[in-house]
Scaffold this active site. Structure first.
Site, PDB file in Angstrom:
ATOM      1  CG  ASP A  85      57.670  44.927  57.812  1.00 53.53           C
ATOM      2  OD1 ASP A  85      56.637  45.404  58.298  1.00 53.53           O
ATOM      3  OD2 ASP A  85      57.790  43.718  57.495  1.00 53.53           O
ATOM      4  CD  GLU A 144      56.128  46.352  62.208  1.00 54.81           C
ATOM      5  OE1 GLU A 144      54.897  46.254  62.325  1.00 54.81           O
ATOM      6  OE2 GLU A 144      56.773  45.734  61.326  1.00 54.81           O
TER       7      GLU A 144
END
Length: 581
Positions: free
Chosen positions: A226, A283
């Site tokens: 993330d 990401e």
């Protein structure tokens, strides 16, 4: 079962041929290139104990649904111990499961039960920051002379006592919060409850490698990392160029993809992934297509990265969701094609996605307002499941979810949505205009509970759901769509089987066709003497095309039982194949 499925598709006007249940046999492709991935927003998938919150045992109970879709990798949003300031993206303890979601024993059972169905569990690693309740941060904030004093990013105030820089967090407000214990400010790219880790400290990097190794030992099949583009901060902390009336500068422009970040990620890859068969996807907000050769491929740091050029094509202002840009289909196609070409040039791989837990629902986002929901969903599904790369389906996408349109901002749970509503009002927009922005971009649209049947709360829970079930659940749910041969869910299943039966749809090269065409997204996939052509009309009007691209080709699958070469009905998707002699 397969004969019954094919009969259902034929009855629905879905033309198909040559379908089998097997996947492409090219052994040069690792398992994660051959499969379909599925994102589960754990809080919203299935509640097993009636408390209104989805949990791990609920996922276990619905693994057959995922197997039926042809899913081989399930990405779980964070289910670690967390105060839930940002729905689990503020982690307190990386080594244990949050009691709201179950126990470590439940997780171990999920990994084992999924494996029986050839499904691997993929964990979300949130390594840019932790929760402010994490033991690491508690120790770091206790003073300047402890073992973890340098595990986070601390800076002294300016002489006037104000924050060290004018940086604004992603969610709005200062990116700095003052801590009385240390008499210093700490940096947070997101919420103040999410302090950023100091990746310059090798002890921090070692601790994060240990976390990943722990989950590899548990048997997971990969990781999604993330907000990974924010982990490297500039060498000096200076004010950024103000881009808001309050004199603040967005932290993304100041810190994203800072030089040196790839060194950190090469180290992480070597320590965690080498010698395993797991995959890692980052990401990578802010990574541009021209940057992809450094991020994926033979010399890259990830197997795949989520870059966002195609989903941010209408990019609203960071501080004003009411301001968006118009876009054309050729512009949108160019986003995919450039990313495909830059990725393929270095032997890299592409994660194909139209939705995730942070994005609007694709039917609402990318199609004309007058588009038929089911037909439009089928057109987008054809794009998702036939393009080069690993398709990532967001839970509910296969059922045709659309954006929620609740009238009251208090009905929304997401802190980012509430903040942007306030930003819009502060910018002088009316309540109606602010809510229009919310309806277009609220993250809650991707997070409403999964709709399993037409019973109360859509079969998601016997209690009160943490977020309202969308009011269309009696029509759009797994049970009813499985029974309807013409449903979007059965179309997803048909595409999954088609993809698995035709090597070129897995391994084949990608080439865009008819780039300047304003209605049609078309491309070819070619491999091993077979060439598939995918033609998708994303408009609500009939579209004509030069049918020489499918000369001699047979129709494999179409949403239109009366499909004719050279023409596409509104929102029609068709897949053709030519086999060289």
């Amino acid at each position: 079962m397969w004969k019954k499925l094919i009969a259902l598709m034929l009855g629905a006007g879905m033309v198909c041929s040559g379908m089998t249940a097997c996947y492409a046999e090219d052994t040069s492709f690792p398992w994660w290139k051959k499969t379909i991935a599925y994102e589960i927003y754990v809080r919203s998938f299935k509640d097993s104990d009636g408390d209104g919150t989805g949990d791990i045992r609920g996922i276990i109970s619905e693994l057959d649904h995922l197997e039926n879709l042809g899913v081989g990798a399930v990405w779980l949003t964070p289910c670690y111990v967390s105060p839930q300031a940002d729905n689990g993206y503020d982690i307190e303890d990386y080594y244990n499961i949050d009691p709201d979601y179950g126990s470590m024993e439940d997780m171990e059972e999920l990994i084992a039960e999924a494996k029986k169905r050839d499904i691997r569990i993929v964990m979300d690693l949130v390594f840019n920051h932790t929760s402010d309740q994490c033991e690491w941060f508690r120790e770091s904030s206790a003073g300047r002379d402890n073992d973890k004093s340098d595990w986070y990013i601390w800076r002294d105030p300016k002489p006037d006592g104000s924050a060290p820089t004018n940086w604004r967090s992603i969610f709005g407000g200062s990116a700095w919060t003052y801590d009385e214990n240390r008499g210093q400010y700490y940096l947070h790219t997101f919420l103040s409850e999410q302090p950023d880790l100091n990746w310059e400290n090798p002890e921090v990097r070692r601790a994060l490698i240990d976390v990943a190794d722990y989950w590899v030992e548990k048997g997971v099949g990969g990781f999604r990392l993330d907000a990974i583009t924010y982990i490297k901060k500039p060498d000096t902390f200076d004010d950024g160029e103000a881009d808001a009336e309050d004199g603040t500068a967005g932290i993304h422009a100041v810190t994203a993809n800072t030089d040196g970040i790839l060194d950190f990620l090469h180290e992480f890859k070597a320590e965690v992934q080498d010698g395993t068969d797991i995959f890692m996807v980052g990401e990578a907000n802010g990574v541009l297509p021209e940057d992809l050769p450094e991020w994926v491929g033979e010399n890259g740091v990830f197997d795949m990265v989520f870059e966002f050029s195609h989903v941010l094509i209408d990019a609203p202002s960071e501080m004003d969701w009411c301001k968006t840009r118009a876009w054309t289909l050729p512009e949108w196609k160019a986003c995919f094609t450039e990313s495909q070409e830059k990725t393929a040039d270095t032997g890299g791989w592409y994660p194909v996605f139209l939705e995730n837990h942070d994005q609007p629902r694709s039917i609402s986002h990318f199609l004309p307002k007058d588009a038929d929901r089911v037909a439009g969903g089928k057109a987008l599904a054809a794009l998702l499941l036939t393009m080069r790369g690993t398709p990532f389906i967001m839970e509910g996408e296969e059922l045709g979810y659309v954006n929620v349109s609740w009238d009251d901002i208090d009905d929304y749970q997401d802190i980012s949505t509430k903040n942007h509503y306030d930003f819009a009002l502060a910018a002088g927009h009316s309540r109606e205009e602010a809510m229009e922005g919310v309806h277009r971009f609220a993250r809650d649209s991707a997070r409403t509970p999964m709709q399993w049947d037409g019973s109360e709360n859509a079969g998601f829970t016997t209690g009160t759901p943490w977020l309202p079930v969308y009011e269309d659940y009696k029509q759009y749910n797994v049970e009813s769509e499985m029974a309807d041969p013409d449903s979007l869910l059965n179309w997803y299943i048909a595409l999954s089987r088609l993809r698995g039966a035709h090597e070129e749809l897995v391994s084949g090269d990608y080439e865009e066709l008819f780039h300047d065409e304003e209605q049609i997204f078309a491309f070819s996939r070619e491999y091993g003497g077979k060439r598939a052509v995918v033609l998708i009309n994303l408009s609500t009007e009939e579209a004509a095309y030069d049918d020489s691209c499918v000369e001699g080709a047979g129709l494999l699958l179409s949403t239109n039982r009366n499909s004719v070469k050279g023409k596409l009905a509104p929102l029609e998707a068709a897949v053709y194949e030519t086999v060289q002699g």
